[in-house]
Design a protein around this motif. Structure first.
Motif, PDB file in Angstrom:
ATOM      1  N   GLU A 142       5.980  38.490 -14.033  1.00 18.97           N
ATOM      2  CA  GLU A 142       4.906  38.922 -13.139  1.00 18.97           C
ATOM      3  C   GLU A 142       5.098  40.418 -12.908  1.00 18.97           C
ATOM      4  O   GLU A 142       6.119  40.829 -12.356  1.00 18.97           O
ATOM      5  N   THR A 143       4.144  41.229 -13.324  1.00 16.42           N
ATOM      6  CA  THR A 143       4.341  42.669 -13.229  1.00 16.42           C
ATOM      7  C   THR A 143       3.003  43.392 -13.252  1.00 16.42           C
ATOM      8  O   THR A 143       1.943  42.779 -13.283  1.00 16.42           O
ATOM      9  N   TYR A 144       3.058  44.726 -13.258  1.00 18.32           N
ATOM     10  CA  TYR A 144       1.855  45.545 -13.293  1.00 18.32           C
ATOM     11  C   TYR A 144       1.206  45.461 -14.676  1.00 18.32           C
ATOM     12  O   TYR A 144       1.895  45.345 -15.693  1.00 18.32           O
ATOM     13  N   HIS A 170      -1.236  46.571  -4.991  1.00 19.00           N
ATOM     14  CA  HIS A 170      -1.062  46.722  -6.432  1.00 19.00           C
ATOM     15  C   HIS A 170      -1.667  45.513  -7.132  1.00 19.00           C
ATOM     16  O   HIS A 170      -1.763  44.427  -6.555  1.00 19.00           O
ATOM     17  N   ILE A 172      -1.161  42.720  -9.948  1.00 19.84           N
ATOM     18  CA  ILE A 172      -0.053  42.043 -10.621  1.00 19.84           C
ATOM     19  C   ILE A 172      -0.637  40.999 -11.568  1.00 19.84           C
ATOM     20  O   ILE A 172      -1.570  40.278 -11.210  1.00 19.84           O
TER      21      ILE A 172
END
Length: 226
Positions: A142-144, A170, A172
């Motif tokens: 799970e990230t940008y 942000h 995600i």
């Protein structure tokens, strides 16, 4: 080299694990500002750091930790299932004995390359090498979105699990990254990596096979020795 610590090995190397907790606090809390996980003792440790969590501290030639990653089994509680289930919407996250969640991946921003290879590149390639050795077939991340693009640009086979969601200002995105021998070859060729990046020690058990030893899995012996 990347150390591989989990289960009894993590217990035996308690001093190094203390360095891991403090390194994580320094990187994620002090440097990146994750204040929700700040602790007064300066140790970043959570409910998922149990005996089956796999830790990859990367040490430079002076023995200092300069990079770190953690893998969590999806057959047990992990971040996507228990902390960020909203990222999946109405879908269920993938689970399985050969599916792990990749979390807490970080490299120091002021560290010098090791043997001519950037710490972050060694971190990615080392985790990939380990997955292929022990038979981990998929990694949940799970990230940008920009880091999803980084996986794509460095030879990974990836599958988005849902559209990006806004979380704490942000976006995600959850996705699966599939370790392949071709991806490891890409990393070795493009980053100039020679030989194994892992410091496994003697008689290291596979997290998937209980008493079975990593040395009994020969399918990547050519790549590891390259």
């Amino acid at each position: 080299m990347l150390k591989v610590l989990w289960g009894k090995e993590a217990t035996r190397q308690s001093s190094l694990m203390e360095d891991v907790w403090r390194f994580r606090h320094q990187q994620f809390v002090e440097r990146l500002g994750w204040n929700d996980i700040r602790r007064p003792d300066g140790r970043e440790i959570d409910q998922f750091d149990g005996p089956r969590a796999i830790h990859f501290p990367q040490l430079n030639h002076a023995g200092e930790i300069v990079g770190y990653s953690r893998l969590l089994p999806t057959t047990e509680p992990h971040l996507l299932s228990d902390v960020y289930p909203q990222l999946m919407g109405d879908r269920s996250p993938p689970r399985g004995n050969t599916i792990y969640e990749w979390t807490r991946c970080v490299a120091t921003i002021d560290g010098s390359p090791i043997d001519g290879v950037a710490v972050s590149s060694r971190q990615m390639a080392g985790v990939l090498e380990y997955c292929l050795l022990v038979g981990i077939e998929a990694l949940i991340v799970e990230t940008y979105p920009k880091l999803l693009n980084m996986f794509l640009s460095t030879g990974w086979d990836v599958l988005p699990l849902n559209a990006p969601s806004q979380f704490n200002e942000h976006f995600i995105v959850p996705f699966c990254a599939y370790p392949t021998a071709a991806t490891l070859e890409w990393h070795r060729s493009n980053y100039g990596i020679r030989g194994s990046l892992l410091d496994l020690g003697a008689d290291v058990e596979s997290p998937l096979a209980g008493p079975a030893q990593i040395s009994e899995r020969p399918r990547l012996s050519r790549l590891v020795a390259a």
